[in-house]
Design a protein around this motif. Structure first.
Motif, PDB file in Angstrom:
ATOM      1  N   ASP A  60      17.778 -24.845  31.653  1.00 37.44           N
ATOM      2  CA  ASP A  60      18.593 -24.686  32.824  1.00 37.44           C
ATOM      3  C   ASP A  60      17.670 -23.929  33.609  1.00 37.44           C
ATOM      4  OD1 ASP A  60      20.811 -25.756  31.702  1.00 37.44           O
ATOM      5  OD2 ASP A  60      21.482 -23.815  30.580  1.00 37.44           O
ATOM      6  N   LEU A  61      17.293 -24.429  34.696  1.00 41.68           N
ATOM      7  CA  LEU A  61      16.304 -23.900  35.670  1.00 41.68           C
ATOM      8  C   LEU A  61      17.161 -22.984  36.762  1.00 41.68           C
ATOM      9  CD1 LEU A  61      13.896 -26.880  36.223  1.00 41.68           C
ATOM     10  CD2 LEU A  61      13.531 -24.908  34.770  1.00 41.68           C
ATOM     11  N   LEU A  62      16.532 -22.109  37.134  1.00 38.53           N
ATOM     12  CA  LEU A  62      17.018 -21.347  38.185  1.00 38.53           C
ATOM     13  C   LEU A  62      16.914 -21.928  39.558  1.00 38.53           C
ATOM     14  CD1 LEU A  62      15.555 -17.698  37.265  1.00 38.53           C
ATOM     15  CD2 LEU A  62      17.836 -18.483  37.016  1.00 38.53           C
ATOM     16  N   PRO A  63      17.800 -21.860  40.365  1.00 38.23           N
ATOM     17  CA  PRO A  63      17.840 -22.550  41.898  1.00 38.23           C
ATOM     18  C   PRO A  63      16.360 -22.107  42.373  1.00 38.23           C
ATOM     19  CG  PRO A  63      19.842 -21.658  41.477  1.00 38.23           C
ATOM     20  CD  PRO A  63      19.008 -21.133  40.367  1.00 38.23           C
ATOM     21  N   GLY A  64      15.842 -23.289  42.774  1.00 41.65           N
ATOM     22  CA  GLY A  64      14.487 -22.795  43.422  1.00 41.65           C
ATOM     23  C   GLY A  64      13.285 -22.957  42.577  1.00 41.65           C
ATOM     24  N   ALA A  65      13.463 -22.848  41.401  1.00 35.61           N
ATOM     25  CA  ALA A  65      12.456 -22.968  40.455  1.00 35.61           C
ATOM     26  C   ALA A  65      11.365 -24.342  40.588  1.00 35.61           C
ATOM     27  CB  ALA A  65      12.927 -23.189  38.854  1.00 35.61           C
ATOM     28  N   SER A  66      10.419 -24.044  40.645  1.00 33.16           N
ATOM     29  CA  SER A  66       9.177 -25.108  40.973  1.00 33.16           C
ATOM     30  C   SER A  66       8.337 -25.338  39.839  1.00 33.16           C
ATOM     31  CB  SER A  66       8.486 -24.726  42.108  1.00 33.16           C
ATOM     32  OG  SER A  66       7.787 -23.381  41.972  1.00 33.16           O
ATOM     33  N   TRP A  67       8.453 -24.910  38.834  1.00 36.00           N
ATOM     34  CA  TRP A  67       7.679 -25.137  37.489  1.00 36.00           C
ATOM     35  C   TRP A  67       8.458 -25.084  36.382  1.00 36.00           C
ATOM     36  CZ3 TRP A  67       2.457 -26.438  37.724  1.00 36.00           C
ATOM     37  CH2 TRP A  67       1.781 -25.988  38.878  1.00 36.00           C
ATOM     38  N   HIS A  68       8.165 -25.902  35.138  1.00 34.56           N
ATOM     39  CA  HIS A  68       8.907 -26.035  34.003  1.00 34.56           C
ATOM     40  C   HIS A  68       7.424 -26.138  32.956  1.00 34.56           C
ATOM     41  CE1 HIS A  68      11.645 -28.151  30.827  1.00 34.56           C
ATOM     42  NE2 HIS A  68      11.346 -26.826  30.639  1.00 34.56           N
ATOM     43  N   GLY A  69       7.176 -25.157  32.371  1.00 31.08           N
ATOM     44  CA  GLY A  69       5.993 -24.957  31.453  1.00 31.08           C
ATOM     45  C   GLY A  69       4.756 -25.142  32.697  1.00 31.08           C
ATOM     46  N   HIS A  70       3.912 -25.944  32.390  1.00 31.53           N
ATOM     47  CA  HIS A  70       2.854 -26.444  33.276  1.00 31.53           C
ATOM     48  C   HIS A  70       2.960 -27.735  34.162  1.00 31.53           C
ATOM     49  CE1 HIS A  70       1.769 -29.528  30.270  1.00 31.53           C
ATOM     50  NE2 HIS A  70       1.008 -30.185  31.288  1.00 31.53           N
ATOM     51  N   ILE A  71       4.455 -28.064  34.116  1.00 29.99           N
ATOM     52  CA  ILE A  71       4.698 -29.150  34.954  1.00 29.99           C
ATOM     53  C   ILE A  71       5.407 -28.710  36.436  1.00 29.99           C
ATOM     54  CG2 ILE A  71       6.397 -30.978  35.266  1.00 29.99           C
ATOM     55  CD1 ILE A  71       4.546 -31.315  32.921  1.00 29.99           C
ATOM     56  N   ALA A 120       5.935 -31.502  42.828  1.00 27.05           N
ATOM     57  CA  ALA A 120       4.975 -32.499  42.921  1.00 27.05           C
ATOM     58  C   ALA A 120       5.853 -33.805  42.259  1.00 27.05           C
ATOM     59  CB  ALA A 120       3.746 -32.398  41.943  1.00 27.05           C
ATOM     60  N   VAL A 121       6.184 -33.734  41.205  1.00 28.47           N
ATOM     61  CA  VAL A 121       7.193 -34.734  40.412  1.00 28.47           C
ATOM     62  C   VAL A 121       8.471 -35.465  41.586  1.00 28.47           C
ATOM     63  CG1 VAL A 121       8.892 -35.285  38.873  1.00 28.47           C
ATOM     64  CG2 VAL A 121       6.819 -33.922  38.176  1.00 28.47           C
ATOM     65  N   ASP A 122       9.142 -34.242  41.996  1.00 29.83           N
ATOM     66  CA  ASP A 122      10.161 -34.692  42.811  1.00 29.83           C
ATOM     67  C   ASP A 122       9.671 -35.448  44.323  1.00 29.83           C
ATOM     68  OD1 ASP A 122      12.081 -33.876  41.184  1.00 29.83           O
ATOM     69  OD2 ASP A 122      12.292 -31.743  42.202  1.00 29.83           O
ATOM     70  N   LEU A 123       8.640 -34.870  44.929  1.00 28.56           N
ATOM     71  CA  LEU A 123       7.831 -35.648  46.102  1.00 28.56           C
ATOM     72  C   LEU A 123       7.506 -37.084  45.447  1.00 28.56           C
ATOM     73  CD1 LEU A 123       5.872 -32.746  47.596  1.00 28.56           C
ATOM     74  CD2 LEU A 123       7.948 -33.697  48.434  1.00 28.56           C
ATOM     75  N   VAL A 124       6.889 -37.082  44.485  1.00 34.09           N
ATOM     76  CA  VAL A 124       6.586 -38.706  44.083  1.00 34.09           C
ATOM     77  C   VAL A 124       7.753 -39.460  44.088  1.00 34.09           C
ATOM     78  CG1 VAL A 124       5.500 -39.962  42.314  1.00 34.09           C
ATOM     79  CG2 VAL A 124       4.327 -37.986  43.314  1.00 34.09           C
ATOM     80  N   LEU A 125       8.659 -38.885  43.349  1.00 34.76           N
ATOM     81  CA  LEU A 125      10.021 -39.710  43.015  1.00 34.76           C
ATOM     82  C   LEU A 125      10.756 -39.943  44.633  1.00 34.76           C
ATOM     83  CD1 LEU A 125      11.293 -38.249  39.692  1.00 34.76           C
ATOM     84  CD2 LEU A 125      10.277 -40.478  40.097  1.00 34.76           C
ATOM     85  N   ALA A 126      10.669 -39.259  45.230  1.00 33.14           N
ATOM     86  CA  ALA A 126      11.115 -39.454  46.833  1.00 33.14           C
ATOM     87  C   ALA A 126      10.328 -40.483  47.608  1.00 33.14           C
ATOM     88  CB  ALA A 126      11.387 -38.065  47.415  1.00 33.14           C
ATOM     89  N   GLY A 127       9.105 -40.800  47.090  1.00 37.42           N
ATOM     90  CA  GLY A 127       8.311 -41.741  47.718  1.00 37.42           C
ATOM     91  C   GLY A 127       7.389 -40.773  49.011  1.00 37.42           C
ATOM     92  N   ARG A 128       7.520 -39.537  48.861  1.00 40.01           N
ATOM     93  CA  ARG A 128       6.678 -39.078  49.712  1.00 40.01           C
ATOM     94  C   ARG A 128       5.249 -38.570  49.381  1.00 40.01           C
ATOM     95  NH1 ARG A 128      10.074 -34.262  51.792  1.00 40.01           N
ATOM     96  NH2 ARG A 128       8.470 -34.156  53.614  1.00 40.01           N
TER      97      ARG A 128
END
Length: 91
Positions: free
Chosen positions: A13-24, A28-36
């Motif tokens: 349950d990530l806090l709003p605006g969280a940008s890391w999950h462990g070392h992930i 970056a993941v979301d930008l790739v999945l969005a095609g950006r």
């Protein structure tokens, strides 16, 4: 693949605006999945995280991430109830 421990963490349950999950790097993941961004910016752990923890169809993820549909369906199935979901090592 590299160390999969953090890529296979249980969905948090990530806090709003969280940008890391462990070392992930979730941004970056979301930008790739969005095609950006090209999928080449993601290492194996990030690719696995995108497959297991991000919404989308098997075909859509495979095309965006540049991997085979069979790879996506295999890891997505393992990710839901397979070993390693508690943050342990790879299966």
């Amino acid at each position: 693949m590299t160390d999969l421990a953090n890529a296979r963490l249980p969905k948090a349950d990530l806090l709003p605006g969280a940008s890391w999950h462990g070392h992930i790097d979730l941004v970056a993941v979301d930008l790739v999945l969005a095609g950006r961004r090209p999928p080449s910016v993601l290492d194996d752990d990030h690719l696995l995280y995108a497959i297991v923890n991000r919404p989308g169809t098997v075909r859509g993820k495979a095309q965006i991430l540049g991997v085979a549909e069979r790879t996506v369906s295999t890891y997505a199935a393992r990710g839901e109830d397979g070993p390693g979901r508690d943050g342990g090592g790879p299966p």
